[in-house]
Scaffold this active site. Sequence first.
Site, mmCIF file in Angstrom:
data_model
loop_
_atom_site.group_PDB
_atom_site.id
_atom_site.type_symbol
_atom_site.label_atom_id
_atom_site.label_comp_id
_atom_site.label_asym_id
_atom_site.label_seq_id
_atom_site.Cartn_x
_atom_site.Cartn_y
_atom_site.Cartn_z
ATOM 1 N N VAL A 24 -41.740 -18.465 -25.989
ATOM 2 C CA VAL A 24 -40.998 -19.702 -25.730
ATOM 3 C C VAL A 24 -41.257 -20.723 -26.834
ATOM 4 O O VAL A 24 -40.326 -21.355 -27.348
ATOM 5 C CB VAL A 24 -41.374 -20.274 -24.347
ATOM 6 C CG1 VAL A 24 -40.722 -21.632 -24.137
ATOM 7 C CG2 VAL A 24 -40.948 -19.323 -23.236
ATOM 8 N N CYS A 25 -42.512 -20.870 -27.233
ATOM 9 C CA CYS A 25 -42.856 -21.849 -28.264
ATOM 10 C C CYS A 25 -42.251 -21.479 -29.618
ATOM 11 O O CYS A 25 -41.900 -22.356 -30.415
ATOM 12 C CB CYS A 25 -44.367 -21.994 -28.375
ATOM 13 S SG CYS A 25 -45.120 -22.710 -26.893
ATOM 14 N N THR A 26 -42.126 -20.200 -29.888
ATOM 15 C CA THR A 26 -41.470 -19.771 -31.130
ATOM 16 C C THR A 26 -40.039 -20.289 -31.181
ATOM 17 O O THR A 26 -39.589 -20.815 -32.204
ATOM 18 C CB THR A 26 -41.492 -18.233 -31.235
ATOM 19 O OG1 THR A 26 -42.853 -17.788 -31.260
ATOM 20 C CG2 THR A 26 -40.791 -17.753 -32.492
ATOM 21 N N LEU A 54 -40.107 -24.240 -31.752
ATOM 22 C CA LEU A 54 -40.371 -24.679 -33.124
ATOM 23 C C LEU A 54 -39.156 -24.455 -34.011
ATOM 24 O O LEU A 54 -38.839 -25.288 -34.870
ATOM 25 C CB LEU A 54 -41.594 -23.947 -33.669
ATOM 26 C CG LEU A 54 -42.929 -24.375 -33.050
ATOM 27 C CD1 LEU A 54 -44.028 -23.396 -33.406
ATOM 28 C CD2 LEU A 54 -43.316 -25.778 -33.494
#
Length: 216
Positions: free
Chosen positions: A44-46, A49
């Site tokens: 999810v964080c990929t 960003l």
Amino acid sequence: MSLKLLDTVPDFTQDSTTGPLSFYDWAGTDWVVLFSHPRDFTPVCTTELGAVAKLRPDFEKRGVKVVGLSVDSLARHHEWANDILLTQGAELNFPLIADEDRRVSQLLGLIHPNASDTTTVRTVYVIDPAHRIRLTLTYPASTGRNFSEILRTIDSLQLTDTHKVATPADWVHGDDVIILPSLDDGAARALFPNGWTTHAPYLRTVAQPGAQSAAS
């Protein structure tokens, strides 16, 4: 430490993907969005960003700097940046703080023991030029952040800082706004000479100040 609305964010210095980052010096007189991630190489964080990298011109147009934070090492951050470019088609174009010792995470209240004793929660802080917290959002690990909503809230904060208005539910830039109830009709008439719509004594809507000139 738990930061609440209008608390001042303490200064800190920590390594980042763009070099040592001293927060007050780096922020200058700009608005800042600081958003934290539990660890590198999380799916999810990929995507988040990558989304922010693509939206950087929209943040800059509003005088906003963006900075991410994760508790992994600087070397892993640089490796993760390669994955972000490969999978999201966007180069990491803003600092990502390497908070391996969790010093900044503890300072900013980004570790919530009920979620994890060791990794940061996925929090967003919108910080004004006086280094004050103006918005906080904390997301569960399974739900990606909506950065269009974060841009919308920045538009509202910047507008309401300079005009005696508030923004209604689902407002976006260019929509009508609410005249503050603290202004009586006489004071409102001086600020909004073209008039307004009265829905209730405490609810008066008016065209967004400056919307027409901003659009032209």
